[in-house]
Design a protein around this motif. Structure first.
Motif, PDB file in Angstrom:
ATOM      1  N   GLY A 196     -21.363  57.925 -39.089  1.00  0.00           N
ATOM      2  CA  GLY A 196     -21.157  57.683 -37.835  1.00  0.00           C
ATOM      3  C   GLY A 196     -22.268  58.961 -36.844  1.00  0.00           C
ATOM      4  O   GLY A 196     -22.183  59.164 -35.990  1.00  0.00           O
ATOM      5  N   ARG A 197     -23.033  59.675 -37.685  1.00  0.00           N
ATOM      6  CA  ARG A 197     -23.643  60.787 -37.087  1.00  0.00           C
ATOM      7  C   ARG A 197     -25.095  60.254 -36.708  1.00  0.00           C
ATOM      8  O   ARG A 197     -25.779  60.907 -35.893  1.00  0.00           O
ATOM      9  N   ALA A 198     -25.551  59.250 -37.348  1.00  0.00           N
ATOM     10  CA  ALA A 198     -27.059  58.691 -37.052  1.00  0.00           C
ATOM     11  C   ALA A 198     -26.996  57.375 -36.655  1.00  0.00           C
ATOM     12  O   ALA A 198     -25.782  56.577 -36.579  1.00  0.00           O
ATOM     13  N   ARG A 199     -27.810  56.800 -35.703  1.00  0.00           N
ATOM     14  CA  ARG A 199     -27.954  55.779 -34.909  1.00  0.00           C
ATOM     15  C   ARG A 199     -28.566  54.749 -35.582  1.00  0.00           C
ATOM     16  O   ARG A 199     -27.950  53.373 -35.905  1.00  0.00           O
ATOM     17  N   SER A 200     -29.531  55.077 -36.519  1.00  0.00           N
ATOM     18  CA  SER A 200     -30.185  54.164 -37.529  1.00  0.00           C
ATOM     19  C   SER A 200     -30.913  54.729 -38.370  1.00  0.00           C
ATOM     20  O   SER A 200     -31.270  55.997 -38.151  1.00  0.00           O
ATOM     21  N   VAL A 201     -31.332  53.964 -39.349  1.00  0.00           N
ATOM     22  CA  VAL A 201     -32.329  54.518 -40.678  1.00  0.00           C
ATOM     23  C   VAL A 201     -33.454  53.763 -40.677  1.00  0.00           C
ATOM     24  O   VAL A 201     -33.205  52.642 -40.977  1.00  0.00           O
ATOM     25  N   ALA A 202     -34.603  54.220 -40.923  1.00  0.00           N
ATOM     26  CA  ALA A 202     -35.668  53.344 -41.222  1.00  0.00           C
ATOM     27  C   ALA A 202     -36.757  54.182 -42.494  1.00  0.00           C
ATOM     28  O   ALA A 202     -36.817  55.478 -42.436  1.00  0.00           O
ATOM     29  N   VAL A 203     -37.016  53.542 -43.435  1.00  0.00           N
ATOM     30  CA  VAL A 203     -38.007  53.758 -44.499  1.00  0.00           C
ATOM     31  C   VAL A 203     -39.469  53.848 -43.966  1.00  0.00           C
ATOM     32  O   VAL A 203     -39.940  52.920 -43.405  1.00  0.00           O
ATOM     33  N   PHE A 204     -40.195  55.147 -44.040  1.00  0.00           N
ATOM     34  CA  PHE A 204     -41.365  54.930 -43.663  1.00  0.00           C
ATOM     35  C   PHE A 204     -42.630  55.598 -44.647  1.00  0.00           C
ATOM     36  O   PHE A 204     -43.781  55.489 -44.078  1.00  0.00           O
ATOM     37  N   ALA A 205     -42.082  55.889 -45.692  1.00  0.00           N
ATOM     38  CA  ALA A 205     -43.321  56.389 -46.509  1.00  0.00           C
ATOM     39  C   ALA A 205     -42.728  56.384 -48.045  1.00  0.00           C
ATOM     40  O   ALA A 205     -41.597  56.386 -48.281  1.00  0.00           O
ATOM     41  N   SER A 206     -43.454  56.697 -49.023  1.00  0.00           N
ATOM     42  CA  SER A 206     -43.055  56.807 -50.369  1.00  0.00           C
ATOM     43  C   SER A 206     -43.907  57.852 -51.245  1.00  0.00           C
ATOM     44  O   SER A 206     -45.034  58.348 -50.727  1.00  0.00           O
ATOM     45  N   ASN A 207     -43.304  58.338 -52.258  1.00  0.00           N
ATOM     46  CA  ASN A 207     -43.831  59.215 -53.106  1.00  0.00           C
ATOM     47  C   ASN A 207     -43.725  58.986 -54.656  1.00  0.00           C
ATOM     48  O   ASN A 207     -42.769  58.037 -54.809  1.00  0.00           O
ATOM     49  N   THR A 208     -44.317  59.488 -55.664  1.00  0.00           N
ATOM     50  CA  THR A 208     -43.788  59.527 -56.827  1.00  0.00           C
ATOM     51  C   THR A 208     -43.944  60.959 -57.315  1.00  0.00           C
ATOM     52  O   THR A 208     -44.121  61.903 -56.561  1.00  0.00           O
ATOM     53  N   LEU A 209     -44.021  61.259 -58.530  1.00  0.00           N
ATOM     54  CA  LEU A 209     -43.828  62.549 -59.389  1.00  0.00           C
ATOM     55  C   LEU A 209     -45.201  62.677 -60.226  1.00  0.00           C
ATOM     56  O   LEU A 209     -45.890  61.868 -60.419  1.00  0.00           O
ATOM     57  N   CYS A 210     -45.617  64.012 -60.090  1.00  0.00           N
ATOM     58  CA  CYS A 210     -46.872  64.346 -61.082  1.00  0.00           C
ATOM     59  C   CYS A 210     -46.413  65.507 -61.856  1.00  0.00           C
ATOM     60  O   CYS A 210     -45.630  66.352 -61.586  1.00  0.00           O
ATOM     61  N   LEU A 211     -47.113  65.905 -62.785  1.00  0.00           N
ATOM     62  CA  LEU A 211     -46.893  67.225 -63.539  1.00  0.00           C
ATOM     63  C   LEU A 211     -48.104  68.016 -63.529  1.00  0.00           C
ATOM     64  O   LEU A 211     -49.173  67.707 -63.819  1.00  0.00           O
ATOM     65  N   THR A 212     -47.852  69.194 -63.032  1.00  0.00           N
ATOM     66  CA  THR A 212     -49.079  70.241 -63.210  1.00  0.00           C
ATOM     67  C   THR A 212     -48.726  71.249 -64.198  1.00  0.00           C
ATOM     68  O   THR A 212     -47.619  71.766 -64.536  1.00  0.00           O
ATOM     69  N   VAL A 213     -49.806  71.730 -65.008  1.00  0.00           N
ATOM     70  CA  VAL A 213     -49.580  72.449 -66.309  1.00  0.00           C
ATOM     71  C   VAL A 213     -50.876  73.691 -66.000  1.00  0.00           C
ATOM     72  O   VAL A 213     -51.984  73.356 -65.246  1.00  0.00           O
ATOM     73  N   ARG A 214     -50.703  74.781 -66.410  1.00  0.00           N
ATOM     74  CA  ARG A 214     -51.891  75.944 -66.637  1.00  0.00           C
ATOM     75  C   ARG A 214     -52.812  75.377 -67.572  1.00  0.00           C
ATOM     76  O   ARG A 214     -52.538  74.681 -68.635  1.00  0.00           O
ATOM     77  N   SER A 215     -53.980  75.242 -66.969  1.00  0.00           N
ATOM     78  CA  SER A 215     -55.170  74.655 -67.595  1.00  0.00           C
ATOM     79  C   SER A 215     -55.277  75.281 -68.961  1.00  0.00           C
ATOM     80  O   SER A 215     -55.707  74.471 -70.099  1.00  0.00           O
ATOM     81  N   ASP A 216     -55.073  76.568 -69.322  1.00  0.00           N
ATOM     82  CA  ASP A 216     -55.229  77.003 -70.641  1.00  0.00           C
ATOM     83  C   ASP A 216     -54.308  76.615 -71.577  1.00  0.00           C
ATOM     84  O   ASP A 216     -54.026  77.227 -72.715  1.00  0.00           O
ATOM     85  N   ALA A 217     -53.163  75.988 -71.053  1.00  0.00           N
ATOM     86  CA  ALA A 217     -52.083  75.490 -71.978  1.00  0.00           C
ATOM     87  C   ALA A 217     -52.200  74.232 -72.680  1.00  0.00           C
ATOM     88  O   ALA A 217     -51.588  73.945 -73.781  1.00  0.00           O
ATOM     89  N   LEU A 218     -53.281  73.571 -72.234  1.00  0.00           N
ATOM     90  CA  LEU A 218     -53.427  72.188 -72.661  1.00  0.00           C
ATOM     91  C   LEU A 218     -54.202  72.171 -74.079  1.00  0.00           C
ATOM     92  O   LEU A 218     -55.025  73.255 -74.640  1.00  0.00           O
TER      93      LEU A 218
END
Length: 227
Positions: free
Chosen positions: A62-84
């Motif tokens: 009861g704290r919010a009046r309504s909820v709406a989805v407006f965007a999405s995302n996913t995950l990615c992996l970042t690595v030190r280039s010299d570790a590849l």
């Protein structure tokens, strides 16, 4: 109008608010911790979360009046280039025990929750990866990411870890940094993050409608988000 918004929206928020006709005062942070602040009584007209669960909980109680989805995302992996190494992909990097892995903090930051879901989807291989992972950002006691830095950039360049799992919306900027390499995580393993806003006061109805508009969707897509 006062907004509390997920930290991953910080980069795109000025562009989003530019065409909105009313002034908006926005504070950013891990969505789980922002929800706690709202539940503790902090004034807020609109809450923009990196998952649906936190806004939905505010609606349920009861704290919010309504909820709406407006965007999405996913995950990615970042690595030190010299570790590849030759032939490395996201899975071989995550399962290499010689590489230190950092993540966001589950429970406090939805990015950490999605990362835990990734580990689960990896099956047996994900068990050891979960044990190695260190939650270095997005928690109650986490050191703040320096202004102007991305979390993956700061964590890896400061020597705290060799790998970082974060949102794919950061990938275009991270790919501009020569010392870093960004790898996509394939869909069967990669959870879909859904961003939702909780309307807390009648004043925020117009902003919630704008976030779902075609104009807002175009801005979000340009910034690397899904809609």
């Amino acid at each position: 109008m006062r907004v509390l918004a997920a930290g991953s929206l910080r980069g795109v928020w000025p562009q989003l608010m530019a065409p909105f006709p009313h002034p908006v005062d926005t504070q950013f942070g891990p969505a789980g911790l922002l929800r706690e602040r709202i539940e503790a009584g902090e004034p807020c007209d609109l809450f923009a979360s990196a998952n649906v669960a936190h806004p939905q909980a505010l609606l349920q109680y009861g704290r919010a009046r309504s909820v709406a989805v407006f965007a999405s995302n996913t995950l990615c992996l970042t690595v030190r280039s010299d570790a590849l190494r030759e032939g490395d992909d996201w899975l071989s990097l995550l399962t290499r025990p010689d590489l230190r892995l950092a993540t966001s903090t589950a429970g406090c930051d939805p990015s950490g929750d999605y990362t835990q879901e990734l580990f689960t989807r990896m099956g047996e291989a994900g068990v050891a990866v979960r044990e190695r992972a260190q939650a270095l950002v997005g928690g109650r006691e986490s050191a703040p990411v320096p202004p102007g830095k991305l979390a993956a950039e700061w964590i890896i360049q400061s020597g705290q870890a060799d790998l970082f799992i974060g949102y794919a919306s950061y990938a275009p900027k991270l790919r501009l940094i020569p010392e870093l390499k960004v790898l996509n995580i394939p869909a069967p393993f990669n959870p879909r993050a859904e961003y939702a806003c909780a309307v807390m006061t009648p004043q925020a109805e117009n902003l919630a409608e704008f976030l779902q508009s075609e104009k807002a969707k175009a801005i979000l897509q340009q910034a690397g988000f899904g809609v």
